[in-house]
Every structure is written in structure tokens, then in C-alpha cells.
Enzyme design. Structure first.
Site, PDB file in Angstrom:
ATOM      1  N   ALA A   1      92.777  19.671  -8.212  1.00  0.00           N
ATOM      2  CA  ALA A   1      93.081  18.926  -6.999  1.00  0.00           C
ATOM      3  C   ALA A   1      91.935  17.946  -6.794  1.00  0.00           C
ATOM      4  O   ALA A   1      90.812  18.197  -7.252  1.00  0.00           O
ATOM      5  CB  ALA A   1      93.202  19.886  -5.824  1.00  0.00           C
TER       6      ALA A   1
ATOM      7  N   GLY B   1      93.826  22.990  -9.673  1.00  0.00           N
ATOM      8  CA  GLY B   1      95.213  22.572  -9.471  1.00  0.00           C
ATOM      9  C   GLY B   1      95.894  22.149 -10.771  1.00  0.00           C
ATOM     10  O   GLY B   1      97.117  22.205 -10.877  1.00  0.00           O
TER      11      GLY B   1
ATOM     12  N   GLU C   1      97.004  25.301 -12.327  1.00  0.00           N
ATOM     13  CA  GLU C   1      98.139  25.796 -11.530  1.00  0.00           C
ATOM     14  C   GLU C   1      99.414  25.007 -11.837  1.00  0.00           C
ATOM     15  O   GLU C   1     100.513  25.569 -11.859  1.00  0.00           O
ATOM     16  CB  GLU C   1      97.790  25.692 -10.042  1.00  0.00           C
ATOM     17  CG  GLU C   1      96.705  26.688  -9.641  1.00  0.00           C
ATOM     18  CD  GLU C   1      96.166  26.438  -8.247  1.00  0.00           C
ATOM     19  OE1 GLU C   1      95.602  25.345  -8.012  1.00  0.00           O
ATOM     20  OE2 GLU C   1      96.310  27.314  -7.378  1.00  0.00           O
TER      21      GLU C   1
ATOM     22  N   GLU D   1      87.711  27.057  -8.457  1.00  0.00           N
ATOM     23  CA  GLU D   1      87.675  26.856  -7.007  1.00  0.00           C
ATOM     24  C   GLU D   1      86.516  27.583  -6.338  1.00  0.00           C
ATOM     25  O   GLU D   1      85.920  27.082  -5.388  1.00  0.00           O
ATOM     26  CB  GLU D   1      89.000  27.301  -6.362  1.00  0.00           C
ATOM     27  CG  GLU D   1      90.154  26.341  -6.592  1.00  0.00           C
ATOM     28  CD  GLU D   1      90.883  26.587  -7.905  1.00  0.00           C
ATOM     29  OE1 GLU D   1      90.391  27.362  -8.757  1.00  0.00           O
ATOM     30  OE2 GLU D   1      91.961  25.987  -8.091  1.00  0.00           O
TER      31      GLU D   1
HETATM   32  N1  DAK Z   1      88.626  15.566  -8.235  1.00  0.00           N
HETATM   33  C1  DAK Z   1      88.160  14.314  -8.087  1.00  0.00           C
HETATM   34  N2  DAK Z   1      87.497  13.648  -9.053  1.00  0.00           N
HETATM   35  C2  DAK Z   1      87.300  14.270 -10.216  1.00  0.00           C
HETATM   36  C3  DAK Z   1      87.759  15.591 -10.454  1.00  0.00           C
HETATM   37  C4  DAK Z   1      88.467  16.266  -9.390  1.00  0.00           C
HETATM   38  N3  DAK Z   1      88.964  17.477  -9.516  1.00  0.00           N
HETATM   39  N4  DAK Z   1      87.398  15.933 -11.705  1.00  0.00           N
HETATM   40  C5  DAK Z   1      86.750  14.883 -12.211  1.00  0.00           C
HETATM   41  N5  DAK Z   1      86.676  13.886 -11.343  1.00  0.00           N
HETATM   42  C6  DAK Z   1      86.054  12.572 -11.508  1.00  0.00           C
HETATM   43  C7  DAK Z   1      84.533  12.697 -11.505  1.00  0.00           C
HETATM   44  O1  DAK Z   1      84.045  12.738 -10.184  1.00  0.00           O
HETATM   45  C8  DAK Z   1      84.138  11.431 -12.236  1.00  0.00           C
HETATM   46  O2  DAK Z   1      84.243  10.348 -11.332  1.00  0.00           O
HETATM   47  P1  DAK Z   1      83.099   9.164 -11.333  1.00  0.00           P
HETATM   48  O3  DAK Z   1      81.813   9.856 -11.086  1.00  0.00           O
HETATM   49  O4  DAK Z   1      83.207   8.562 -12.718  1.00  0.00           O
HETATM   50  O5  DAK Z   1      83.559   8.257 -10.238  1.00  0.00           O
HETATM   51  C9  DAK Z   1      85.266  11.252 -13.257  1.00  0.00           C
HETATM   52  O6  DAK Z   1      86.346  12.056 -12.781  1.00  0.00           O
HETATM   53  C10 DAK Z   1      84.868  11.771 -14.645  1.00  0.00           C
HETATM   54  O7  DAK Z   1      84.388  13.090 -14.488  1.00  0.00           O
HETATM   55  P2  DAK Z   1      82.951  13.559 -15.033  1.00  0.00           P
HETATM   56  O8  DAK Z   1      81.994  12.422 -15.104  1.00  0.00           O
HETATM   57  O9  DAK Z   1      82.543  14.746 -14.234  1.00  0.00           O
HETATM   58  O10 DAK Z   1      83.336  13.972 -16.522  1.00  0.00           O
HETATM   59  P3  DAK Z   1      82.652  15.100 -17.412  1.00  0.00           P
HETATM   60  O11 DAK Z   1      83.228  14.932 -18.771  1.00  0.00           O
HETATM   61  O12 DAK Z   1      81.144  15.067 -17.275  1.00  0.00           O
HETATM   62  O13 DAK Z   1      83.154  16.483 -16.796  1.00  0.00           O
HETATM   63  C11 DAK Z   1      84.789  17.991 -15.879  1.00  0.00           C
HETATM   64  C12 DAK Z   1      84.511  16.808 -16.818  1.00  0.00           C
HETATM   65  C13 DAK Z   1      86.294  18.207 -15.810  1.00  0.00           C
HETATM   66  C14 DAK Z   1      84.135  19.263 -16.450  1.00  0.00           C
HETATM   67  C15 DAK Z   1      84.183  17.687 -14.468  1.00  0.00           C
HETATM   68  O14 DAK Z   1      84.689  16.420 -14.058  1.00  0.00           O
HETATM   69  C16 DAK Z   1      84.539  18.690 -13.446  1.00  0.00           C
HETATM   70  O15 DAK Z   1      83.976  19.777 -13.378  1.00  0.00           O
HETATM   71  N6  DAK Z   1      85.510  18.313 -12.590  1.00  0.00           N
HETATM   72  C17 DAK Z   1      85.912  19.152 -11.466  1.00  0.00           C
HETATM   73  C18 DAK Z   1      86.751  20.300 -11.945  1.00  0.00           C
HETATM   74  C19 DAK Z   1      87.151  21.182 -10.800  1.00  0.00           C
HETATM   75  O16 DAK Z   1      86.319  21.770 -10.104  1.00  0.00           O
HETATM   76  N7  DAK Z   1      88.441  21.253 -10.619  1.00  0.00           N
HETATM   77  C20 DAK Z   1      88.990  22.094  -9.566  1.00  0.00           C
HETATM   78  C21 DAK Z   1      89.134  21.274  -8.348  1.00  0.00           C
HETATM   79  S1  DAK Z   1      89.439  22.307  -6.973  1.00  0.00           S
HETATM   80  C22 DAK Z   1      93.892  24.291  -1.523  1.00  0.00           C
HETATM   81  C23 DAK Z   1      94.590  23.352  -2.222  1.00  0.00           C
HETATM   82  C24 DAK Z   1      94.216  23.067  -3.519  1.00  0.00           C
HETATM   83  C25 DAK Z   1      93.144  23.697  -4.108  1.00  0.00           C
HETATM   84  C26 DAK Z   1      92.446  24.624  -3.397  1.00  0.00           C
HETATM   85  C27 DAK Z   1      92.815  24.948  -2.115  1.00  0.00           C
HETATM   86  N8  DAK Z   1      94.246  24.612  -0.174  1.00  0.00           N
HETATM   87  C28 DAK Z   1      95.128  23.756   0.541  1.00  0.00           C
HETATM   88  C29 DAK Z   1      93.831  25.853   0.388  1.00  0.00           C
HETATM   89  C30 DAK Z   1      92.780  23.321  -5.434  1.00  0.00           C
HETATM   90  C31 DAK Z   1      91.489  23.162  -5.725  1.00  0.00           C
HETATM   91  C32 DAK Z   1      91.071  22.551  -6.971  1.00  0.00           C
HETATM   92  O17 DAK Z   1      91.800  22.219  -7.879  1.00  0.00           O
END
Ligand code: DAK
Length: 258
Positions: A64, A109, A112, A132
Site C-alpha cells: 500500500a 498490500g 495481499e 506492516e
Molecule cells: N509506498 C510508497 N512508496 C514506495 C513504496 C510504498 N509501499 N515502496 C517503494 N516506494 C517508493 C520509494 O519511496 C522510492 O521513492 P523515491 O524515494 O524514489 O521517491 C521508490 O519507490 C523506489 O524505492 P526504493 O528507493 O526504496 O527502492 P529500493 O530498491 O532501495 O527498495 C523496497 C525497494 C521494496 C525494498 C523498498 O522500497 C521498501 O521497503 N518499500 C516499502 C515496502 C513496504 O513496507 N511495503 C508495505 C507497505 S505497508 C491498512 C491498509 C493497508 C495496509 C495496512 C493497513 N488499514 C486500512 C488498516 C497495508 C500496508 C502496506 O502495504
């Protein structure tokens, strides 16, 4: 649509999530586009199924969108969660098979979203996880339910508690994906599965999906009863008559989906 597009590959829709600046992360706009597109595709009687993938070679969907969620209050979080759940449901209840072609990161997400599909095939560079807890939240699009149902409680809890990323081979070992293939083979592999499905009776394929999906939420006795009911429904179809007649006449059946 700005972030989601599709092409027809024969009778299969190839749906691509395309937000390269955020590794295809799901913001509200992207979720709304997915909802709209799947709702439209569900009306296409000719369709065999859908393959869902991410643009580029790095990410299926990296989660997400964290920037979109960062400042949510409880009500906005709830609305976002409800929208996400609607997308997952529309895919899970889509009347035709949906295959996730996971071509890179499938996190949060994104994992998911893959879990809501019927079949998951991934490329060698794919990575999966529910990170998360690293952000101080729990999964919000059904991951706490679909993940343990698919891989079992032990593997599910480990992924949910640790937020660890696992690679493609480990995902395959625990049953999160069906197969791992080279990146360039990912779409051909998924299209190959759809070609096989296209040869089968469309009524039977739709009923198979329905009984597996609904039956897994029932107790075993009710689920088997439901299977018996839908088995009976098959006999109201031209496909059943053609399939059995063709077998006895030693020829390939010509199914019509009626
Ligand atoms: N959201 C927004 N931007 C993201 C992103 C994300 N999930 N993942 C990556 N990006 C963006 C980065 O910020 C970066 O942007 P700039 O800095 O270039 O502007 C660009 O994509 C490239 O990413 P990286 O520079 O970080 O690339 P790397 O190769 O170094 O790393 C990575 C790749 C996938 C390991 C890293 O980007 C990363 O850890 N990303 C986040 C992964 C993550 O934590 N995903 C889970 C998100 S939380 C709910 C509803 C929904 C949810 C929960 C609750 N409720 C309503 C209760 C769901 C939650 C989630 O999915």
C-alpha cells in the site's frame, strides 16, 4: 486510467499496475482503477481469465502507498481499508480464473493482492513479505486471513510477526506460489496455463472457482453439500452434454459456455 492498463492476449486480459515512481504501490486512485477495471472485465462473457502483473522488472506491487497513508486518521484508514478489501473481493469473486504473475517485490498490500488471486506464479527475482509491523500497523487488505489459510498458521505467523522478506524459492517451498520461472518466462508460463483453461468447459471452470472459494469458508459437510449442488447444476449446461458426448464419440469437445 492513470495507473492500471490492460491488453487482450487472445481471450486473456493482461492487467498491469504501472506506477514506476512508487514501485507500483497501491494508492486510493490505483485501487479505484483496479476495482473499476475488474468490474468491467467481469461483464465480458468471452474472457477466459485475467493475468495480473506489475510494470517493469523490479516490482509486482511494493505495498500500500506509505506516503498516501502516512497522515490518515482512523476514519481515513478505515475507508482505505474498505476500498482495499473491495478490490481483493472483486478479484477473489471474479467469475473467471485470475493468475498473479509476480515479477518482483510483492510486499504488504502487494502480497495481499497476489493472495487474492487464484494462482500465483513468480519470477526468480520475486520477493514476498508482510512488512506492516515494521511500520507499526497490521496488514489491512486481508493478509492476516488469506496468508495463514494458504501457507498454514506457522509460516503465516512467522511472516506476519517478523516482517521478513522471503525469496521466490522459499515462497514456493511454503506454498505461497505454485512455481518459480525465469523473468522472461513469467508471462508465457501464465498464458500457457490460461490456454489450458481455455480448452475446458467454461461453466465448469466458473463453478469450480465458486465452490472452492465459498466452500473454504464453510464446514466440511456443508461444503461437500454445496459441491453436490453445483455438480447438479453442471447437468443443466450444454457444456456437460457436449463434454460427455464428445468423450464417448472420441473427439475434442466444442464447449460453448452455455
Ligand atoms: N509506498 C510508497 N512508496 C514506495 C513504496 C510504498 N509501499 N515502496 C517503494 N516506494 C517508493 C520509494 O519511496 C522510492 O521513492 P523515491 O524515494 O524514489 O521517491 C521508490 O519507490 C523506489 O524505492 P526504493 O528507493 O526504496 O527502492 P529500493 O530498491 O532501495 O527498495 C523496497 C525497494 C521494496 C525494498 C523498498 O522500497 C521498501 O521497503 N518499500 C516499502 C515496502 C513496504 O513496507 N511495503 C508495505 C507497505 S505497508 C491498512 C491498509 C493497508 C495496509 C495496512 C493497513 N488499514 C486500512 C488498516 C497495508 C500496508 C502496506 O502495504
Amino acid at each position: 486510467m492513470n495507473n492500471v492498463s490492460y491488453t487482450m492476449e487472445g481471450k486473456t486480459a493482461l492487467v498491469t499496475i504501472d506506477r514506476p515512481k512508487a514501485l507500483n504501490a497501491l494508492n486510493p486512485e490505483t485501487l479505484a482503477e483496479l476495482l473499476q477495471l475488474f468490474s468491467e472485465l467481469a461483464e465480458n462473457d468471452e474472457l477466459v481469465g485475467v493475468i495480473l502483473t506489475g510494470a517493469g522488472e523490479k516490482a509486482f506491487v511494493a505495498g500500500a502507498d506509505i506516503s498516501a497513508m502516512q497522515h490518515y486518521d482512523a476514519l481515513a484508514g478505515r475507508e482505505f481499508g474498505k476500498l482495499g478489501h473491495r478490490v481483493m473481493s472483486v478479484i477473489e469473486q471474479f467469475p473467471k480464473p485470475v493468475i498473479a504473475a509476480v515479477n518482483g517485490f510483492a510486499l504488504g498490500g502487494g502480497c495481499e493482492l497476489a493472495l487474492a488471486c487464484d494462482i500465483r506464479i513468480c519470477s526468480e527475482n520475486a520477493k514476498f513479505g508482510q512488512p506492516e509491523v515494521n511500520l507499526g500497523v497490521i496488514p489491512g487488505f486481508g493478509g492476516t486471513q488469506r496468508l495463514p489459510r494458504l501457507v498454514g498458521k506457522g509460516h503465516g505467523f512467522e511472516l506476519l510477526f517478523t516482517g521478513d522478506m522471503i525469496d521466490a524459492q522459499e515462497a514456493c517451498r511454503i506454498g505461497l506460489v505454485n512455481r518459480v520461472v525465469a523473468l522472461e518466462q513469467l508471462l508465457p508460463e501464465c498464458l500457457g496455463i490460461m490456454e489450458k483453461i481455455a480448452q475446458k468447459g467454461p461453466v465448469a471452470i466458473a463453478l469450480c472457482k465458486e465452490v472452492v472459494r465459498a466452500g473454504m469458508e464453510m464446514d466440511s459437510d456443508r461444503a461437500c453439500q454445496y459441491e453436490a449442488d453445483l455438480f447438479g447444476v453442471c447437468f443443466a449446461s450444454d457444456d456437460q452434454k457436449e463434454g460427455m458426448k464428445a468423450f464417448l464419440e472420441k473427439r475434442v469437445p466444442q464447449f460453448t459456455g452455455k
